[in-house]
Design an enzyme around this catalytic site. Structure first.
Site, PDB file in Angstrom:
ATOM      1  N   PRO A  83     -17.141  15.383  -0.862  1.00  0.00           N
ATOM      2  CA  PRO A  83     -18.197  14.767  -0.412  1.00  0.00           C
ATOM      3  C   PRO A  83     -18.224  14.436   1.206  1.00  0.00           C
ATOM      4  O   PRO A  83     -17.119  14.345   1.474  1.00  0.00           O
ATOM      5  CB  PRO A  83     -17.901  13.338  -1.276  1.00  0.00           C
ATOM      6  CG  PRO A  83     -16.394  13.304  -1.546  1.00  0.00           C
ATOM      7  CD  PRO A  83     -16.142  15.030  -1.653  1.00  0.00           C
ATOM      8  N   CYS A  84     -19.191  14.273   1.710  1.00  0.00           N
ATOM      9  CA  CYS A  84     -18.822  14.246   3.282  1.00  0.00           C
ATOM     10  C   CYS A  84     -19.494  12.799   3.932  1.00  0.00           C
ATOM     11  O   CYS A  84     -19.680  12.500   5.032  1.00  0.00           O
ATOM     12  CB  CYS A  84     -19.778  15.190   3.926  1.00  0.00           C
ATOM     13  SG  CYS A  84     -21.402  15.105   3.865  1.00  0.00           S
ATOM     14  N   GLN A  85     -19.183  11.689   2.803  1.00  0.00           N
ATOM     15  CA  GLN A  85     -19.739  10.330   3.365  1.00  0.00           C
ATOM     16  C   GLN A  85     -19.051   9.951   4.707  1.00  0.00           C
ATOM     17  O   GLN A  85     -17.568  10.447   4.506  1.00  0.00           O
ATOM     18  CB  GLN A  85     -19.543   9.510   2.364  1.00  0.00           C
ATOM     19  CG  GLN A  85     -20.544   9.322   1.199  1.00  0.00           C
ATOM     20  CD  GLN A  85     -19.932  10.073   0.166  1.00  0.00           C
ATOM     21  OE1 GLN A  85     -18.960  11.019   0.280  1.00  0.00           O
ATOM     22  NE2 GLN A  85     -20.258   9.564  -1.081  1.00  0.00           N
TER      23      GLN A  85
END
Ligand code: SAM
Length: 354
Positions: A83-85
């Site tokens: 995930p790249c939050q």
């Protein structure tokens, strides 16, 4: 002679859409790692030959556990969708910022296992984040480690998925003089698989919300539906949300492919943003499946898609069973890489591993 199966390690595996596609392409998935328990339960239920590990990939301890499970096995390919939050570059290219540690987990795993190839999947926005600096830094890091890295934004619909879902994919090939060429699309706008072609055979659930285990009510209507059903003769996860009457009455006013803009003045105004009250368009692929925000509705019936309908739009075969409550199942489906897109990449990648 038995064909050699390439060993795969799947990081941030979720319920295993990416693993499923690679499995369809003939790979041996050794291990799936994630920290979400319901997703891992689904993963374990559907990937019989693979092990699962519940662990936080930002922790060194998890890597020690992965090493213990893998033992002396050679890992040929590492796949993963971190995930790249909150992805951040603080200061000039400060890629090592705490918040990027999940990407660093991919780098760490490639460093430890030295696979022949790796694949990383992410949202397309990653390509232009900080004017492309993040993407360039990822390429630079892996290049320094001896990988020839190619990255491209591809669309799932081009590979027979009934969904417009664009994803940025990085492929790295160890010590290779040539870069990976992405598979040639099998479909184009003229013959994309549509929503109707994908789910028209599934019960309407208009009189009854259905149940987690049920029966088909008609034979498959086309090749896509035949492919999804395979040998499966039980209908899993096809249960509707028990919407309030006002939701049913409101969505009933939206035509096929329409949205909140089609509602009469004063109706449905509690949700009046870009995606609100959207009906899928029957003769087009669906928009990107989300993790269950309840803004998308069936192209014909006055309800949200069931988990099975969303799973069809993500090309999970019908015998892939989702475990957990409805919210957890929606999240698993929405987070996944569409199986047929992963399969197309896996089949192309094999040519580079030989
Ligand atoms: C986009 S989803 C991956 C979907 C998967 N590739 C598929 O095709 O089904 C990202 C996953 O990363 C997992 N995740 C997020 N942070 C994590 C962490 N620190 N350690 C392990 N897993 C993590 C989430 O639980 C989620 O399942």
């Amino acid at each position: 002679m038995k064909k050699r199966q390439y060993n795969v390690l799947d990081l941030f595996c979720g319920c295993g859409g990416l693993s499923k596609g690679f499995e369809m392409a003939g790979y041996n998935i050794v291990l799936g790692v994630d920290f979400n328990e319901p997703a891992l339960k689904t993963y374990a239920y559907n990937h019989h030959g693979s092990k699962t590990l519940k662990g936080d990939l930002s922790s060194a301890k998890t890597f020690e556990e992965i090493e213990q499970i893998i033992g002396r096995k050679k890992i040929d390919v590492i796949i993963g969708g971190p995930p790249c939050q909150g992805f951040s570059l603080t200061g000039p290219r400060n890629f090592d910022d705490e918040r990027n540690k999940l990407y660093l987990a991919m780098i760490e795993s490639v460093h430890r296992f030295s696979p022949t190839a790796f694949m990383i999947e992410n949202v397309p926005g990653m390509a232009t984040l900080y004017k492309g600096e993040v993407r360039d830094e990822i390429v630079r890091r892996f290049t320094k480690m001896g990988y020839n890295v190619t990255c491209k934004i591809i669309c799932a619909a081009d590979y027979g998925v009934p969904q417009i879902r664009k994803r940025l994919v990085f492929i790295g090939l160890k010590d290779s003089t040539r870069g990976f060429e992405f598979p040639t699309p099998s479909h184009s706008v003229e013959n994309y698989v549509t929503c109707e072609q994908a789910i028209s055979d599934l019960p309407s659930l208009v009189d009854d919300i259905g149940s987690d285990v049920a029966e088909y009510v008609m034979p498959p209507q086309n090749d896509f539906q035949r492919l999804m059903r395979g040998e499966c003769n039980v209908l899993y996860n096809h249960k509707a949300v028990d919407h309030k009457q006002f939701v049913k009455d409101t969505i009933a006013l939206v035509p096929d492919g329409g949205n909140w803009k089609d509602l009469p003045k004063g109706v449905g105004e509690s949700r009046k943003f870009h995606m609100a009250w959207t009906r899928y368009k029957s003769d087009r692929p669906s928009r990107t499946i989300d993790t269950g925000h309840r803004n998308n509705f069936h192209y014909k019936w006055n309800r949200c898609p069931t988990v099975r309908e969303s799973a069809r739009l993500q090309t999970f075969p019908d015998d892939f069973v989702f475990i957990g409550n409805k919210g957890q199942q929606d999240k698993q489906v929405g987070n996944a890489v569409p199986c047929l897109m992963a399969k197309a990449i896996g089949e192309e990648l094999v040519k580079y591993l030989k």
